[in-house]
Design an enzyme around this catalytic site. Structure first.
Site, short mmCIF file in Angstrom:
data_model
loop_
_atom_site.label_atom_id
_atom_site.label_comp_id
_atom_site.label_asym_id
_atom_site.label_seq_id
_atom_site.Cartn_x
_atom_site.Cartn_y
_atom_site.Cartn_z
N LYS A 248 9.03 -5.58 -3.75
CA LYS A 248 8.45 -4.23 -3.69
C LYS A 248 9.59 -3.22 -3.54
O LYS A 248 10.55 -3.47 -2.82
CB LYS A 248 7.50 -4.17 -2.49
CG LYS A 248 6.71 -2.89 -2.32
CD LYS A 248 5.80 -2.99 -1.09
CE LYS A 248 4.96 -1.75 -0.87
NZ LYS A 248 4.11 -1.87 0.35
N SER B 196 -0.73 -0.63 -0.50
CA SER B 196 0.28 0.00 -1.33
C SER B 196 1.11 -0.98 -2.15
O SER B 196 1.77 -0.58 -3.09
CB SER B 196 1.22 0.82 -0.45
OG SER B 196 1.97 -0.05 0.40
N SER C 202 -1.46 -3.20 3.46
CA SER C 202 -0.81 -3.02 2.15
C SER C 202 -0.40 -4.30 1.43
O SER C 202 -0.01 -4.24 0.26
CB SER C 202 0.41 -2.11 2.29
OG SER C 202 0.00 -0.76 2.36
#
Lengths: 111, 494
Positions: free
Chosen positions: B88, B163, B187
């Site tokens: 990420k 997210s 997330s």
């Protein structure tokens, strides 16, 4: 705003009134965040709704309850104070948008 | 890049431990595999937008090194050697642009690796590139990325969750075998559920946050997104370590996350907190969840309803604490030391104020404002301190539940993936959708999401929550359930 007219908040000591534009401007100044007039109006509504929602916390009896800062019971961690190699100067200032020689360039600091 | 056809067409949807067997038996080399997955990314990511950037040169070099290791030179290969991984984009990668999906950090090249990246490299994992996310990990749909929304591989008109939406979508779409995400209020788990893959947030402190771009430091935790529970345990064995560079880092009180995987759930006591079956939960989600409960009972677990009355308050606690910590953490973006600077103001202060106003997205500005308000003079006790006190009560409520239950089971999200744009105009509604995942972060607990069914053509996730440092138990329950179903074997027809 969905929570704006929600029942249950009236009467407790932190009853939430709508934020004013001046309040939003003041918070934005504290946060060093330039906002347009349109943004101030949008955030005024949205922040009021969100803050009204979190008023529900006032309904919980927390007298005598210690606050939790971290979820695990971590204590202050100490280590030996041993000098290490810093980054090269190029790496330190290499990401700055504006540089001059060995320095980072900024606008005037005072008016 | 040379286009190589994989010898097994399904290599893009294999688990990492299956890939490792193929690498061991020389059915495929790590370089061939890496080339094949990079081709897959070129073929499908135009539609999905899971990657903000790939690092193919570095990936092929790492794969070559992994091949040497697998042939017996250098350190002994581990479960992740040669396995293609996505990171990420809120985790620092030395020499590779890291933006947290924010314009304010575009062009930023970190001079160092996050601790988890260092550990993955040492394990021989092949890092393919950086995953899209909601800007600074603030969001539940990935629509708040400054570089375009990620699409759900099961239906590209729907969100992947957030997210860590790029991470979950990439694993689902066969664009990597494993991805690292971060979880502040759900997330990792919520996008894993919405994309039909496995995602775990370990106990707070088990994985170093060094090099993770901070959002809310008392809640942020890195964890894996994978195709099955075994891969999840194997990845945690690599990335969990005590790190002196993170003062909240703790050493796991056990050696192997996967030690209990084969133990089953016979005789285990599982609790279902009724507050998680909220009003507004979709009927299809409820149905899949109830079927999963029946499945766990048939495997020998005892399942009982219980109550966690402060669940609703956890959301309010979160939306005070997370923005407050974010407003402090994001004060560092001044457009002077790194990242981008917008217009030139008359003074340094004005330049940085305009930079922040122009380059932060709407959701980030919203949270900075909430946090600044909550921490400002006259409001601190009523908001931040009050939220921290309620946080103590929420921790106690969970502790009490874990004196009666080995683990809690809930849906991961009250709905399946919603349509792009559906909640963008109403931030509060977007926040309320995180009700099942947020309490876990407030209390620092471990929790996993595993696929448990389909509704409306979209995946549903089952969440297993454990007590602090009960990570092995969480993996044990999830593995027993997963291996008795085939939901984790399904992948989108992409």
């Amino acid at each position: 705003m969905p929570a704006h007219d929600a029942p249950g908040y009236a009467g407790h000591p932190y009853n939430m009134e709508s934020l004013t534009s001046d309040q939003v401007r003041y918070i934005a100044k504290l946060a060093n965040l330039h906002l347009t007039e349109d943004e101030i109006e949008t955030y005024r509504h949205q922040l009021t709704g969100i803050l009204e929602h979190v008023q529900s916390l006032q309904e919980v009896d927390t007298s005598g309850v210690e606050p939790t800062g971290h979820a695990t019971d971590s204590n202050t961690v100490l280590r030996d104070d041993v000098a290490g190699m810093p980054l090269d100067l190029d790496q330190v200032i290499g990401n700055a948008p504006s540089t001059s020689g060995e320095f980072i360039r900024v606008s005037a600091v005072m008016d | 890049m040379v286009n190589r056809t994989p010898r097994t067409p399904d290599v893009h949807h294999m688990t990492a431990h299956e890939i490792r067997q193929m690498l061991d038996s020389r059915d495929i080399s790590a370089v061939e595999l890496t080339g094949s997955v990079l081709s897959r990314i070129s073929a499908v990511d135009g539609e999905i937008n899971a990657y903000l950037r790939t690092s193919s040169v570095e990936a092929l070099a790492a794969a070559d090194e992994a091949d040497r290791r697998l042939r017996g030179s250098g350190p002994t290969p581990g479960p992740l050697t040669g396995v293609p991984v996505m990171i990420k984009d809120n985790m620092s990668t030395a020499g590779i642009e890291t933006t947290a999906a924010s314009k304010i950090l575009s062009g930023y090249i970190p001079p160092f690796d996050a601790e988890v990246v260092t550990l993955l490299k040492e394990a021989g994992a092949v890092i393919l590139g950086k995953g899209n996310l909601d800007e600074f990990a603030m969001g539940s749909s990935n629509e708040h990325s400054a570089f375009g929304a990620v699409k759900n591989p099961w239906n590209t008109e729907r969100v992947p969750g957030g997210s860590s939406g790029g991470a979950a979508a990439a694993v689902a779409a066969g664009e990597c075998a494993i991805a690292l995400g971060s979880d502040t209020g759900g997330s990792i788990r919520q996008p894993a559920a919405l994309c039909g893959v496995v995602g775990m947030k370990p106990t707070y402190g088990l994985v170093s946050r060094y090099g993770l771009i901070a959002f809310a430091s008392s809640l942020d935790q890195i964890g894996p997104i994978t195709r099955d529970v075994r891969d999840c345990a194997n990845t945690l064995n690599v990335i969990a370590s005590h790190d002196p560079k993170d003062s909240t880092s703790v050493k796991a009180p056990f050696d192997d996350f996967g030690a209990m995987l084969e133990t089953g759930v016979q005789g285990m006591r599982l609790g279902v907190p009724r507050e998680y079956l909220v009003e507004g939960i979709e009927p299809g989600v409820r149905q899949a969840f109830e079927a999963a409960i029946a499945q766990l009972e048939s495997l020998g677990a005892t399942v009982e309803e219980t109550s966690l009355p402060l669940t609703d308050q956890a959301l309010s606690v979160y939306y005070v604490i997370a923005p407050s910590e974010a407003s402090a953490n994001l004060a560092r973006y001044d457009g002077i030391r790194y990242g981008k600077s917008a217009s030139d103001g008359a003074t340094a202060l004005e330049t940085s104020s305009r930079t922040r106003g122009e380059l932060f997205g709407d959701e980030v500005k919203r949270r900075i404002l909430i946090g600044t308000y909550a921490l400002s003079a006259g409001y601190y006790d009523a908001y931040y301190k009050k939220a921290q006190q309620v946080r103590t009560l929420i921790r106690r409520e969970f502790s009490e539940a874990f004196s009666r239950f080995d683990a809690l089971v809930t849906p991961t999200s009250p709905s399946v993936a919603f349509e792009l744009g559906a909640k963008m105009d109403d931030p509060l509604q977007m926040y309320l959708a995180d009700i099942c995942t947020i309490p876990v972060n407030i209390a620092g607990l471990p929790a996993i999401s595993v696929p448990c069914g389909m509704s409306d053509g979209m995946p549903v996730g089952l969440q297993v929550i454990g007590p602090q440092f009960g990570d092995q138990t969480v993996l044990q329950v999830a593995h027993a359930y997963e291996q008795s179903t085939d939901w984790h074997r399904r992948h989108p027809p992409l």
